[in-house]
Design a protein around this motif. Structure first.
Motif, short mmCIF file in Angstrom:
data_model
loop_
_atom_site.label_atom_id
_atom_site.label_comp_id
_atom_site.label_asym_id
_atom_site.label_seq_id
_atom_site.Cartn_x
_atom_site.Cartn_y
_atom_site.Cartn_z
N THR A 91 0.85 -1.19 0.00
CA THR A 91 0.00 0.00 0.00
C THR A 91 0.87 1.23 0.00
OG1 THR A 91 -1.64 -1.21 1.26
CG2 THR A 91 -1.84 1.21 1.20
N GLU A 94 1.22 8.38 1.62
CA GLU A 94 0.86 9.67 1.04
C GLU A 94 2.01 10.27 0.25
OE1 GLU A 94 -0.60 12.27 3.97
OE2 GLU A 94 -2.39 11.08 4.39
N GLU A 97 2.21 8.69 -3.15
CA GLU A 97 1.17 9.18 -4.05
C GLU A 97 1.54 10.54 -4.60
OE1 GLU A 97 -2.54 9.08 -2.12
OE2 GLU A 97 -2.72 6.91 -2.21
N GLY A 101 2.22 11.63 -8.50
CA GLY A 101 1.52 12.73 -9.14
C GLY A 101 2.44 13.74 -9.80
N ARG A 302 -6.81 13.45 -9.83
CA ARG A 302 -5.83 12.85 -8.93
C ARG A 302 -6.49 12.44 -7.61
NH1 ARG A 302 -1.47 16.91 -7.83
NH2 ARG A 302 -3.17 18.39 -8.09
N PRO A 303 -6.06 11.34 -7.02
CA PRO A 303 -6.72 10.84 -5.80
C PRO A 303 -6.73 11.84 -4.66
CG PRO A 303 -5.26 9.16 -6.71
CD PRO A 303 -5.01 10.41 -7.50
N GLU A 304 -5.62 12.60 -4.48
CA GLU A 304 -5.59 13.54 -3.36
C GLU A 304 -6.58 14.68 -3.57
OE1 GLU A 304 -1.75 14.24 -5.82
OE2 GLU A 304 -3.02 12.58 -5.19
N GLU A 305 -6.79 15.09 -4.83
CA GLU A 305 -7.77 16.15 -5.07
C GLU A 305 -9.19 15.63 -4.87
OE1 GLU A 305 -9.07 19.55 -8.36
OE2 GLU A 305 -7.78 17.90 -8.97
N LYS A 306 -9.42 14.40 -5.28
CA LYS A 306 -10.75 13.81 -5.08
C LYS A 306 -11.06 13.71 -3.59
CE LYS A 306 -12.25 10.38 -7.62
NZ LYS A 306 -12.46 9.03 -8.19
N ARG A 307 -10.08 13.30 -2.79
CA ARG A 307 -10.29 13.23 -1.34
C ARG A 307 -10.60 14.60 -0.78
NH1 ARG A 307 -5.82 9.69 -1.35
NH2 ARG A 307 -4.48 11.39 -0.64
#
Length: 522
Positions: A91, A94, A97, A101, A302-307
């Motif tokens: 996994t 952060e 990730e 990006g 991007r996953p961090e923006e979605k979160r």
């Protein structure tokens, strides 16, 4: 999984003959001149424990300090390993990730602001296509011998369609998604704009129908945009994003008023409609390739923006039914409707009758009147973004959303009221123009007040709420424009401004008594 087990799962090396430590065959032959040798393994892990050989993580790479006296280096080739299989159990943290990006700057640009900018450009086109008729109607009426009554009928036909689709557009956007509705709106009004010269040649009834169709397309745009931003923009960025989008309308008016005369002079009046209408096709192609109705539907975000968006968003599930009884039973909803009516009465009067005021009262010629008409639009574009920045800053500093909305809308009401009362006391045309510009400039603070409030109180039904309140706003424009003509026939400009000031004061009281920035409908 500890470090030793993790390495074994990657390489599966044979055991040392002594039965003790593993034979790390992947390292090939290692001739160490000193007691320790450092090997970089090009694999990425979440974390590594310092067991046996010492491991530590560095930006997704694993370093192994291998002591040569403890391990015998073998000649054998490591077993084949599937990299994807090996990473299944790993996994990413952060920082990994964030490392993934990394890329070109345009790839890192926030997707939510791509949506905001595309909405801004849609509203730029919206007002460009709306105001071009006010310029082109002069050569058109000369060519087709239209009398003033016919010209007024043509100008008003836009509002027939615009009024009809406010609520319908809100329902449609909340149930099927803002992307589809805004696509329809821009494509529909762009086609109607391009068909305007053809309809004019066919006859007056065809032109009236095409103008009404154009109103239908533009009528769904605002509810669709409100629905989109309620899903894409966090609360802390809401005011400035809405201010930017609405400033597109103001700059669209400036652009339309500036370029229409040039095109008419060089290519004739049909060129205005053909050129402006064709821009819509470019926007639609770009919109379909870049936009989605919500972050949940966007595969490229991007996953961090979605979160970030989902963590700070209160609008998640699509709407299946509209709770009309619940919506209409809430006092803040009616505060929105009444305030929107009071606000648009003064706004539409100034924007519709301003050239006449400049000509009759300030004695400007038509060219000067047209030039000075651009100034309030520029002022509104600037002050709308300034107000959005102020509102979001106040929210970020801990002020409640309710307090911020009331402050901004109070400025949006009392500012225009104050400057309109000064018009009867100034004798200089320059000061009168300044009062007009300041009136419209403070009016634009409403973008961070009532225009942002739909998403605050009912984010899932923000499109429907905007459709309701903007219907009242359009009615204010229709009735206010007609009433102004009646007042001028029997009174003076001071009487016109007194009515607007009175409604601004009513709106201020209603807004501060009954509005809220809290969610009241889930």
């Amino acid at each position: 999984m500890n470090a030793r087990a993790l390495l074994i799962s990657f390489y599966s090396p044979p055991r040392h003959q002594g039965g003790g430590s593993p034979d790390i065959s992947a390292l090939r032959k290692l001739a160490c001149s000193d007691s320790n040798a450092r090997i970089q393994l090009p694999f990425r892990f979440l974390s590594v424990e310092p067991a046996g050989p010492v491991f530590r993580r560095k930006y997704g790479r694993v370093w192994a300090d291998v002591k040569s006296e403890q391990y015998e280096v073998a000649e054998s080739t490591p077993q084949a390993v599937r990299f994807d299989d090996a990473l299944r159990d790993v996994t990413l943290g952060e920082d990994e990730e964030e490392l993934d990006g990394a890329g070109r700057w345009w790839e890192q640009f926030p997707k939510r602001w791509t949506i905001v900018i595309l909405c801004f450009s849609a509203f730029l086109l919206c007002n460009m296509d709306r105001v071009n008729m006010s310029i082109a109607i002069l050569p058109m009426s000369s060519e087709y011998n239209w009398d003033p009554a016919t010209v007024g009928l043509i100008q008003s036909s836009f509002f027939w369609g615009y009024l009809l689709t406010q609520i319908a557009g809100g329902i449609w956007a909340d149930t099927v998604g803002g992307k589809l509705v805004l696509t329809f709106g821009v494509a529909w009004w762009s086609i109607a704009t391009a068909l305007t010269p053809v309809a004019a040649k066919l006859g007056l009834p065809f032109l009236l129908v095409v103008r009404a169709f154009m109103g239908i397309g533009e009528g769904v745009a605002m509810p669709a945009m409100n629905n989109l931003l309620s899903k894409w923009v966090p609360v802390a960025e809401r005011s400035r994003s809405l201010a930017l989008v609405y400033s597109g309308m103001y700059l669209g008016s400036v652009t339309g008023l500036a370029f229409s005369p040039l095109l008419i002079h060089k290519f004739g009046w049909p060129s205005v409609f053909y050129s402006f209408g064709s821009l819509g096709t470019v926007w639609v192609a770009l919109w379909l390739s870049k936009a989605q109705s919500s972050p949940l539907e966007d595969p490229d975000i991007r996953p961090e923006e979605k979160r970030l968006i989902l963590k700070n968003s209160v609008s998640k599930e699509p709407v299946k039914t509209i709770p009309w009884k619940l919506i209409l039973s809430k006092a803040p909803v009616w505060a929105l409707i009444v305030s929107h009516f009071c606000h648009n009465w003064g706004t539409f009067i100034l924007l519709t009758w301003m050239p006449t005021y400049y000509n009759q009262v300030l004695k400007f010629n038509l060219t000067e009147s047209g030039l000075f008409c651009v100034l309030p639009w520029l002022t509104m574009a600037f002050s709308a973004n300034l107000g959005g920045w102020i509102a979001d800053t106040l929210v970020s500093k801990g002020y409640s959303v309710t307090t911020v909305r009331k402050i901004m809308q109070t400025i949006g009401f009392l500012g225009p009221a104050f400057f309109l009362t000064q018009l009867s006391h100034v004798n200089s045309p320059a000061l009168a123009v300044l009062c007009m510009a300041c009136s419209q400039g403070t009016d634009a603070f409403s973008q961070s007040g009532l225009y942002s409030n739909h998403q605050d109180i009912a984010p899932r039904y923000s499109g429907v709420l905007l459709g309701l309140s903007n219907t009242a706003g359009v009615l204010a424009g229709v009735f206010g424009t007609a009433a102004t003509g009646y007042i001028l026939q029997h009174g003076s400009w001071d009487d016109v401004f007194k009515v607007s000031v009175g409604l601004y004061l009513v709106g201020t009281v209603v807004w501060n008594l009954f509005s809220t920035g809290e969610k009241i409908i889930d």
